[in-house]
Structure formats: structure tokens, C-alpha cells
Design an enzyme around this catalytic site. Sequence first.
Site, PDB file in Angstrom:
ATOM      1  N   TYR A 110      -0.389   0.867 -12.075  1.00 48.21           N
ATOM      2  CA  TYR A 110      -1.083   2.066 -12.545  1.00 48.21           C
ATOM      3  C   TYR A 110      -2.452   1.733 -13.139  1.00 48.21           C
ATOM      4  O   TYR A 110      -3.408   2.489 -12.944  1.00 48.21           O
ATOM      5  CB  TYR A 110      -0.221   2.850 -13.537  1.00 48.21           C
ATOM      6  CG  TYR A 110       0.956   3.527 -12.873  1.00 48.21           C
ATOM      7  CD1 TYR A 110       0.763   4.491 -11.885  1.00 48.21           C
ATOM      8  CD2 TYR A 110       2.260   3.193 -13.212  1.00 48.21           C
ATOM      9  CE1 TYR A 110       1.831   5.109 -11.265  1.00 48.21           C
ATOM     10  CE2 TYR A 110       3.342   3.813 -12.596  1.00 48.21           C
ATOM     11  CZ  TYR A 110       3.118   4.762 -11.620  1.00 48.21           C
ATOM     12  OH  TYR A 110       4.177   5.375 -11.004  1.00 48.21           O
TER      13      TYR A 110
ATOM     14  N   GLY B  44       0.774  -1.229   0.000  1.00 42.00           N
ATOM     15  CA  GLY B  44       0.000   0.000   0.000  1.00 42.00           C
ATOM     16  C   GLY B  44       0.806   1.279   0.000  1.00 42.00           C
ATOM     17  O   GLY B  44       0.228   2.366   0.014  1.00 42.00           O
TER      18      GLY B  44
ATOM     19  N   GLU C 213       4.945   8.559 -17.887  1.00 46.16           N
ATOM     20  CA  GLU C 213       5.544   7.619 -18.820  1.00 46.16           C
ATOM     21  C   GLU C 213       6.325   6.603 -17.996  1.00 46.16           C
ATOM     22  O   GLU C 213       6.873   6.937 -16.956  1.00 46.16           O
ATOM     23  CB  GLU C 213       6.519   8.305 -19.791  1.00 46.16           C
ATOM     24  CG  GLU C 213       5.899   9.294 -20.737  1.00 46.16           C
ATOM     25  CD  GLU C 213       5.712  10.680 -20.120  1.00 46.16           C
ATOM     26  OE1 GLU C 213       4.780  11.385 -20.540  1.00 46.16           O
ATOM     27  OE2 GLU C 213       6.481  11.047 -19.202  1.00 46.16           O
TER      28      GLU C 213
END
Length: 157
Positions: free
Chosen positions: A125, A89, A113
Amino acid sequence: MSRKVDVSVTLAAAADAAPIAAMSRELIEIGLPWSWTPERVARNLAQPDTLVLAARDAERLAGFCIMQFGEERAHLSLLAVRPDYQRQGVGRRMLEWLTESALTAGIAKIHLELRETNLGARRFYLKQGFAETLRIPGYYRGVETAVRMLREIQVKS
């Protein structure tokens, strides 16, 4: 068996520039010329439109992130978590802080990026609501393809 970690996330201080730069070199810039040197990190720490966070387990730097704020979007330049703190986390907490800061600043989008070969980061992501938008061959010093990712965040009304 994973250990319980007590990691605090705070704004980074000037003294964090060298450890953050070393961590970037070790975990992010592997195989590339070192671009996030202590001097560059220190310059970012001093910028009013840049947020640098440090995640610490006691005095040990467990992770960090650097994000620049523009008029309508923010750019997440770096986010790293030491391998022994991953999947606990730490990265998510730093990203939540960045997202809340972006919302407060009226920012609608966060982009970044990352190396096409960094599958762990891409999965992270994607789980955090980012979408892959573009591949840029040779982005990393002509050596490696980048994947551009974007997350649209909404100001809650």
C-alpha cells in the site's frame, strides 16, 4: 523462477461469494473469528455502493477486493491475492480499477485498515501511494492492532 500468469480482473458475480469468503478466511482473517462469510460477501455483492472485483487465472480465483463508496471517500474493506500470484501485478491492477472507479464517482480519498503485523501488505500500500495515518490497538476483535492508511486521489482536471 516466476511463471507468467494471464489473470483477468472482472466484476465479481454472485457465484463468487463462497470462494471469496473462503479466500478471506484463509488469507486475511487467520486467527480471528470468520466475519466475511459467504452471506456477508453476497450482501456486499448486492449493494449498489460496493464494488467487488475478482481476479482469475482461467477459472481459478487468484485474488479479490471489496470497496464501499461513500459521499467523499471510499473504504477498501478487503484485498487479497493468493501467494502464488503475488508480486505479479494482480493486486496493483485491482487497486487501479478501484482508484479509477473512485475518481469517476468523484471520491477524493480511499482509506483502509490492515493488521499491524502484515508487513507485506503495508509495503504494497505504501508503494501504491497510501500513507499510514493511525494505529488502533485491539481493532481486530480486541486481539490485534490495526494500521489505518489513506490515499488522497485527485480528480484530474
